[in-house]
Each structure stands twice: as structure tokens, then as C-alpha cells.
Design a protein around this motif. Sequence first.
Motif, PDB file in Angstrom:
ATOM      1  N   UNK A  27      -3.057 -36.289   1.325  1.00  0.00           N
ATOM      2  CA  UNK A  27      -2.411 -34.742   1.735  1.00  0.00           C
ATOM      3  C   UNK A  27      -2.177 -33.804   3.162  1.00  0.00           C
ATOM      4  N   UNK A  28      -2.267 -35.133   3.950  1.00  0.00           N
ATOM      5  CA  UNK A  28      -1.603 -34.761   5.132  1.00  0.00           C
ATOM      6  C   UNK A  28      -0.240 -35.240   5.351  1.00  0.00           C
ATOM      7  N   UNK A  29       0.778 -35.650   4.011  1.00  0.00           N
ATOM      8  CA  UNK A  29       2.046 -35.909   3.636  1.00  0.00           C
ATOM      9  C   UNK A  29       3.013 -34.671   2.986  1.00  0.00           C
ATOM     10  N   UNK A  30       2.096 -33.494   3.031  1.00  0.00           N
ATOM     11  CA  UNK A  30       2.110 -31.933   2.758  1.00  0.00           C
ATOM     12  C   UNK A  30       2.901 -31.081   3.626  1.00  0.00           C
ATOM     13  N   UNK A  31       3.079 -30.352   2.983  1.00  0.00           N
ATOM     14  CA  UNK A  31       3.769 -28.701   3.912  1.00  0.00           C
ATOM     15  C   UNK A  31       2.417 -28.176   3.789  1.00  0.00           C
ATOM     16  N   UNK A  32       1.983 -27.870   2.818  1.00  0.00           N
ATOM     17  CA  UNK A  32       0.889 -27.269   2.725  1.00  0.00           C
ATOM     18  C   UNK A  32      -0.959 -27.326   1.926  1.00  0.00           C
ATOM     19  N   UNK A  33      -1.269 -26.522   2.244  1.00  0.00           N
ATOM     20  CA  UNK A  33      -2.826 -27.219   0.482  1.00  0.00           C
ATOM     21  C   UNK A  33      -3.879 -25.989   1.002  1.00  0.00           C
ATOM     22  N   UNK A  34      -4.153 -25.870  -0.665  1.00  0.00           N
ATOM     23  CA  UNK A  34      -5.019 -24.661  -0.741  1.00  0.00           C
ATOM     24  C   UNK A  34      -6.228 -24.661  -0.215  1.00  0.00           C
ATOM     25  N   UNK A  35      -6.866 -24.739   0.434  1.00  0.00           N
ATOM     26  CA  UNK A  35      -8.423 -24.576   0.111  1.00  0.00           C
ATOM     27  C   UNK A  35      -9.669 -23.420   0.239  1.00  0.00           C
ATOM     28  N   UNK A  36     -10.114 -23.897  -0.348  1.00  0.00           N
ATOM     29  CA  UNK A  36     -11.761 -23.043  -0.862  1.00  0.00           C
ATOM     30  C   UNK A  36     -13.151 -23.349  -0.854  1.00  0.00           C
ATOM     31  N   UNK A  37     -14.068 -22.405  -0.485  1.00  0.00           N
ATOM     32  CA  UNK A  37     -15.190 -22.866  -0.630  1.00  0.00           C
ATOM     33  C   UNK A  37     -16.129 -22.242  -1.942  1.00  0.00           C
ATOM     34  N   UNK A  38     -16.852 -22.526  -1.617  1.00  0.00           N
ATOM     35  CA  UNK A  38     -18.725 -22.238  -2.639  1.00  0.00           C
ATOM     36  C   UNK A  38     -19.792 -22.569  -1.917  1.00  0.00           C
ATOM     37  N   UNK A  39     -20.594 -21.915  -1.632  1.00  0.00           N
ATOM     38  CA  UNK A  39     -21.681 -22.110  -0.586  1.00  0.00           C
ATOM     39  C   UNK A  39     -22.424 -21.068  -0.946  1.00  0.00           C
ATOM     40  N   UNK A  40     -23.614 -21.131  -0.623  1.00  0.00           N
ATOM     41  CA  UNK A  40     -25.475 -19.999  -0.990  1.00  0.00           C
ATOM     42  C   UNK A  40     -25.517 -20.279   0.702  1.00  0.00           C
ATOM     43  N   UNK A  41     -26.033 -18.969   0.765  1.00  0.00           N
ATOM     44  CA  UNK A  41     -26.467 -18.025   1.896  1.00  0.00           C
ATOM     45  C   UNK A  41     -27.582 -16.972   1.367  1.00  0.00           C
ATOM     46  N   UNK A  42     -28.693 -17.548   1.167  1.00  0.00           N
ATOM     47  CA  UNK A  42     -29.297 -16.209   1.105  1.00  0.00           C
ATOM     48  C   UNK A  42     -30.971 -16.095   1.527  1.00  0.00           C
ATOM     49  N   UNK A  43     -30.644 -17.079   2.397  1.00  0.00           N
ATOM     50  CA  UNK A  43     -32.349 -17.297   3.011  1.00  0.00           C
ATOM     51  C   UNK A  43     -31.664 -17.892   4.771  1.00  0.00           C
ATOM     52  N   UNK A  44     -31.096 -18.468   4.566  1.00  0.00           N
ATOM     53  CA  UNK A  44     -30.197 -19.409   5.610  1.00  0.00           C
ATOM     54  C   UNK A  44     -29.672 -18.455   6.374  1.00  0.00           C
TER      55      UNK A  44
END
Length: 383
Positions: free
Chosen positions: A23-40
Motif C-alpha cells: 500500500x505504501x507504493x500507491x498514490x492513495x488508499x481508502x480508509x474506514x473503521x467500524x467500532x463500538x462506543x456505547x458505554x466507553x
Amino acid sequence: MSTEASPLMIDQNAELADWCKQWLQLPYVAVDTEFVRTETYFPIPGLIQIGDGERAFMIDPLAITDWSPLVELLESPSVVKVLHACSEDLEVFQHLCGALPAPLFDTQLAAAFLGMDFSMGYSRLVSDLLGIELAKEETRSDWLQRPLSARQLQYAADDTIHLAAIYRILAPRIEAAGLTDWLLEDTAEMVANARTLVEPAQAYRRIKQAWRLKPAELAVLQVLCEWRERQARQRDQARNRLLRESTLCPLVQRQPDSLQQLARFEDMHPRTVRQDGQTIIELIQQARAIPPAQWPEPVPEPLPADANRLLKTLRKVGQRHAERLGMASEIVLRKKVLEALVRTGYPCGPYSLPAELTGWRRELMGEELLALANQFSSRGQPA
């Protein structure tokens, strides 16, 4: 755009390192995250998605222990990281590996720069630019469950595939409009802000009704908010799970001195009384003893209705520039910047440019706004 290749799950440190090198050789990468944050306090990452424009990769944060290859990718100046409405994603990365994506291309911000709409949702952007209607059923999934379902994986994979396609449409338009530097300046500011946690002693300033309190009450609020902020981080619990914001102002106005009185407050959770009630009462007593010389700075009141004429006059400057540039007016001149400027001299002036007006915006219209504000105050009417 090809979605034929199935998403690849990465759950080994060596595997992540190998892919990050590619990926370091690419001009761009698309990035996303999925997470949980209800009581923390901090978000719990359930999945990190990377898209290379052709394929989606799912990084399992419950299995990976060495994040250094991802840190290198996130911080690589030669690879643009493409995210959408990414303030929470930035929190995820900051807490997960202490690194933030830069340079950063936020597609929501880019859409506003191109005059599409301010604060545009991801689903609508995908629909408008790609003609694809996204399914919504996985948005509230449990991303900490293992194994993840095929639907969850496909939903997460599609996000980065579509994000890469959107970038390939928006980036050339931003470049053609001569707005790339401005966009990257704004996203660099977002990244800088994400590095900074609120100072616990200043947490009281974020309480919505704090401006209504008397100076002595504000001293109690500061003590309680500082304790709440520090404990929330230390225990990794949501602030409102420790002590609900809706109870803070009534608490400092009535200042209970027993657990029985504390328990009678509306919105006061029994768990709070049981676990931290005695501490809260002691903190209130300590705050009462703070001498006036050590009381905190007051929280500014909302601007009076009379200020609306000046705000409206100044807002037109931003609207005029936005129209000329083809940008969303809310992005050119933000409400908080306008209000900060008016606060520097209202009602009679003289005004000065606030610290909130920075970079390209200050250069574009700072002197114009300042001259107009001072002219308004001297004449009592728009210039």
C-alpha cells in the motif's frame, strides 16, 4: 472499479506488514473503521478497512498486536488517505496506534468545497456520484462479534470500494477548481485537533448551560467536570455513565450535602449515587472553599439578538465568496468563526480578527470582514 475480488481478512501481524509495504507504493488508499462506543470513553475498534481502488482489505484489531506497519502507512506523506466525515475515525486511530492519517482527503469536506452540499452523508454521496443505493441494515451491527457475518464483511468492504471510486471523481474536480491546498489545509487542522484531548480543567466550558451559573457555582462545576473527565478516561467509561451532563448544572446550583439529597436529583442514576456519590459530595464541599481569586474564567453568554444584524452583514461576505468559488457557504465562513469575530468588539467595537479565523480564510476575507465590522459599529448599520 472492480468488486469481484472478495474482501481479504488480515489477522496476522506478518500479513499486515506485507500488505502495508504494498500500500505504501500507491498514490492513495481508502480508509474506514467500524467500532463500538456505547458505554466507553474511547471507541473500541471492531474492524479497520483499507481499499486500494480494486479490492477491500479487512484488518482485525482484535487479532493484530503490532500496528507499526499501519502507523507507517497512515503517516506516509506520499500516500493520500481517503476517509469520509472522519472525526470519529481519527479518534479510533489515535487511541488504537497513536497515529493519524496524513495527508488526509475527507470526501464530505471535498463535496462541500465543490458546492455539492454541506455536511453531506456518505449514502447520499454514493447515490449522487455512483448511482448506488447503499443497504443500511449493518450500520448498527456488533462489530466486536467473531466471526463477522458475510453481510457485515460485504457492507464493510463496499464502503472502501465506493470510497475509492468517489475519490477518483472528486480529487480531479478539486484540483481543477484550484482547491486542493485549501482542502488539505483544512484536513491537516482536523488531524491536529484530533491529537489534542480536552484539558480536564477546561471541561466545564463544554457544558451547554454553564454560562447561566454564578461565579461561585462555576467553581463547583469546574471541579466536578475535571473529576468526571479524568475518571472517564481512567476507567474508560462514557462521561454520562459516570455523571450525566443534564444533572451537572442543577447539582452545582443546589449543592447537596448528603447521599439522600443527591439521589433525589432528576436524571441522577442510582449507580452514580452508589459508586461515586460520597466523592461527588466531598468534591462539592471542597469547591465551596475555593477563594474567589481562584474561581475559573466565566463562560461567555450567547450573543444577544441585537448582534444578529451584524452577524447577517458579515455572513454575506462569506456567501459572496462561496458563490464566486462554487463552494458551500457554511464551509467558507463557519458560524463559530463569525461569532468569535463579533465577540472581539460587540457592541461598539473596535473589532479584531479572532484566532479561530486562520489560514486561507483569513487571507481570503480577513481584512474585508474586519473593515466591515468596524464600519458597522461606527455607523450602527451595514456599510
